[in-house]
Design an enzyme around this catalytic site. Structure first.
Site, mmCIF file in Angstrom:
data_model
loop_
_atom_site.group_PDB
_atom_site.id
_atom_site.type_symbol
_atom_site.label_atom_id
_atom_site.label_comp_id
_atom_site.label_asym_id
_atom_site.label_seq_id
_atom_site.Cartn_x
_atom_site.Cartn_y
_atom_site.Cartn_z
ATOM 1 C CB SER A 185 94.381 -4.550 67.464
ATOM 2 O OG SER A 185 94.483 -4.006 68.720
ATOM 3 C CE1 TYR B 19 91.936 -0.250 65.166
ATOM 4 C CE2 TYR B 19 92.358 -1.158 67.368
ATOM 5 C CZ TYR B 19 92.791 -1.074 66.344
ATOM 6 O OH TYR B 19 94.176 -1.207 65.950
HETATM 7 P P1 NAD Z 1 99.420 4.571 60.369
HETATM 8 O O1 NAD Z 1 98.134 5.611 60.493
HETATM 9 O O2 NAD Z 1 100.503 4.959 60.825
HETATM 10 O O3 NAD Z 1 99.121 3.683 58.971
HETATM 11 C C1 NAD Z 1 97.962 3.421 58.260
HETATM 12 C C2 NAD Z 1 98.011 3.325 56.819
HETATM 13 O O4 NAD Z 1 96.940 2.865 56.225
HETATM 14 C C3 NAD Z 1 98.263 4.757 56.387
HETATM 15 O O5 NAD Z 1 99.351 5.151 55.371
HETATM 16 C C4 NAD Z 1 96.933 5.163 55.723
HETATM 17 O O6 NAD Z 1 96.996 5.831 54.586
HETATM 18 C C5 NAD Z 1 96.576 3.875 55.176
HETATM 19 N N1 NAD Z 1 95.077 3.643 55.122
HETATM 20 C C6 NAD Z 1 94.288 4.315 55.724
HETATM 21 N N2 NAD Z 1 92.971 3.645 55.071
HETATM 22 C C7 NAD Z 1 93.365 2.915 53.995
HETATM 23 C C8 NAD Z 1 92.584 2.745 53.053
HETATM 24 N N3 NAD Z 1 91.212 2.620 52.844
HETATM 25 N N4 NAD Z 1 93.063 2.067 51.656
HETATM 26 C C9 NAD Z 1 94.401 1.977 51.885
HETATM 27 N N5 NAD Z 1 95.298 2.496 52.927
HETATM 28 C C10 NAD Z 1 94.852 3.119 53.924
HETATM 29 O O7 NAD Z 1 98.967 3.436 61.389
HETATM 30 P P2 NAD Z 1 99.679 2.155 61.976
HETATM 31 O O8 NAD Z 1 99.495 2.402 63.476
HETATM 32 O O9 NAD Z 1 100.745 1.733 61.340
HETATM 33 O O10 NAD Z 1 98.469 1.091 61.808
HETATM 34 C C11 NAD Z 1 98.518 -0.051 60.901
HETATM 35 C C12 NAD Z 1 97.621 -1.074 61.218
HETATM 36 O O11 NAD Z 1 98.324 -1.634 62.474
HETATM 37 C C13 NAD Z 1 96.320 -1.038 61.461
HETATM 38 O O12 NAD Z 1 95.450 -1.867 60.908
HETATM 39 C C14 NAD Z 1 96.120 -0.716 63.239
HETATM 40 O O13 NAD Z 1 94.755 -1.054 63.302
HETATM 41 C C15 NAD Z 1 96.803 -1.837 63.510
HETATM 42 N N6 NAD Z 1 97.308 -1.734 64.956
HETATM 43 C C16 NAD Z 1 98.120 -0.488 65.244
HETATM 44 C C17 NAD Z 1 98.402 -0.500 66.666
HETATM 45 C C18 NAD Z 1 99.226 0.766 67.113
HETATM 46 O O14 NAD Z 1 99.280 0.811 68.273
HETATM 47 N N7 NAD Z 1 99.633 1.829 66.195
HETATM 48 C C19 NAD Z 1 97.996 -1.530 67.207
HETATM 49 C C20 NAD Z 1 97.548 -2.666 67.013
HETATM 50 C C21 NAD Z 1 97.070 -2.664 65.766
#
Ligand code: NAD
Length: 261
Positions: A143, A156
């Site tokens: 991130s 985080y």
């Molecule tokens: P999201 O909530 O849409 O998807 C996350 C997925 O991870 C979900 O399907 C959930 O069921 C799954 N998950 C959660 N805990 C789990 C576990 N213990 N084992 C297996 N699966 C699990 O979130 P997103 O925004 O797509 O985030 C995905 C990644 O991107 C994360 O690591 C997040 O930190 C990172 N990220 C997101 C953003 C943002 O702005 N959305 C920015 C930077 C980084």
């Protein structure tokens, strides 16, 4: 480059958001994609949609914090498709709170999903890659918070910084057998994870939801725009398809200029 024909790709957290889009893009590029997620039903839906669009996909039930589930899940993929060539360690959650109000349980939960999950899935995939010596790619979902801090996000920010260390170590250890490791560092992307934070932050800071988006989330971007799941998936495709160790141990920031390295 940018083709993954016949490559077996494991994407964790692929039932939703960024991971789901990466899985779709990998399948369109010819990869065989394992959709690993806590939410099995949603993972099965994603896998079915990919197959209906002509791609190859399987759903795998996996809690990335559970050693046995990671071992079993990777074994299932290997028994179906023979190997794993690309791991995208993407599963993640967000818990927002003041450090002084954080419970130890929430702190541990955050570190377990982001760091234990990255370690366990890397270890399991690397064991096979080391034996086969056919190269491969490990991609961590970091991130902008791998480089910067924000208030209310202590675990985080800590975990996302930690992924840089894990990535750089894997880059050194796995170079012998041609495996590259890199971190993608997105800015804010409109996924369920971010949609949940907007009202939470509005409440915490006593401002409107619109102000959370404009004055907090996108304040330091060059153009006030959200990063998209496509932006992140396209970078993930480039990293998966890159063929030499020239590009390893790096973090690629995809954030509309919010953070410039
Ligand atoms: P999201 O909530 O849409 O998807 C996350 C997925 O991870 C979900 O399907 C959930 O069921 C799954 N998950 C959660 N805990 C789990 C576990 N213990 N084992 C297996 N699966 C699990 O979130 P997103 O925004 O797509 O985030 C995905 C990644 O991107 C994360 O690591 C997040 O930190 C990172 N990220 C997101 C953003 C943002 O702005 N959305 C920015 C930077 C980084």
């Amino acid at each position: 480059m940018n083709r993954l024909d016949g490559k077996v790709c494991l994407v964790t957290g692929a039932a939703s958001g960024i991971g789901k889009r990466i899985a779709e893009v990998y399948a369109q590029a010819g990869g065989k994609v394992a959709i690993a997620d806590l939410q099995l039903e949603a993972a099965e839906t994603t896998a079915r949609e990919i197959r209906e669009a002509g791609g190859e996909a399987m759903a795998v039930a996996m809690d990335v914090t559970d050693e046995a589930q990671v071992v079993d899940g990777v074994a299932r993929i290997v028994s179906g498709w023979g190997k794993v060539d690309v791991l995208v360690s993407n599963a993640g959650i967000q818990i927002v709170n003041k450090l002084t109000d954080f419970s130890l349980a929430d702190w541990k939960k955050m570190l377990a999903i982001h760091l234990d999950g990255a370690f366990l899935t890397s270890r399991e995939c690397l064991r096979g890659m080391e034996k086969r010596r056919e190269g491969g790619a490990i991609i961590y979902m970091g991130s902008v918070h791998s480089h910067l801090a924000s208030r209310l996000k202590a675990p985080y920010v800590t975990a996302k910084h930690g992924l840089l260390g894990l990535c750089r170590t894997v880059a050194k250890e796995a170079a012998d057998y041609g495996v590259r490791a890199n971190v993608i560092c997105p800015g804010f992307v409109r996924t369920p994870l971010v949609d949940r934070q907007i009202p939470e932050q509005a409440k915490e800071f006593g401002i409107s939801e619109d102000a959370v988006v404009k004055d907090i989330m996108l304040k330091d971007t060059v153009d006030g725009e959200f990063t998209t799941v496509d932006d992140v998936a396209n970078v993930a495709l480039t990293l998966a398809g890159f063929e030499t160790n020239a590009l390893t141990g790096q973090s690629i920031v995809v954030s509309h200029g919010w953070y410039m390295q």
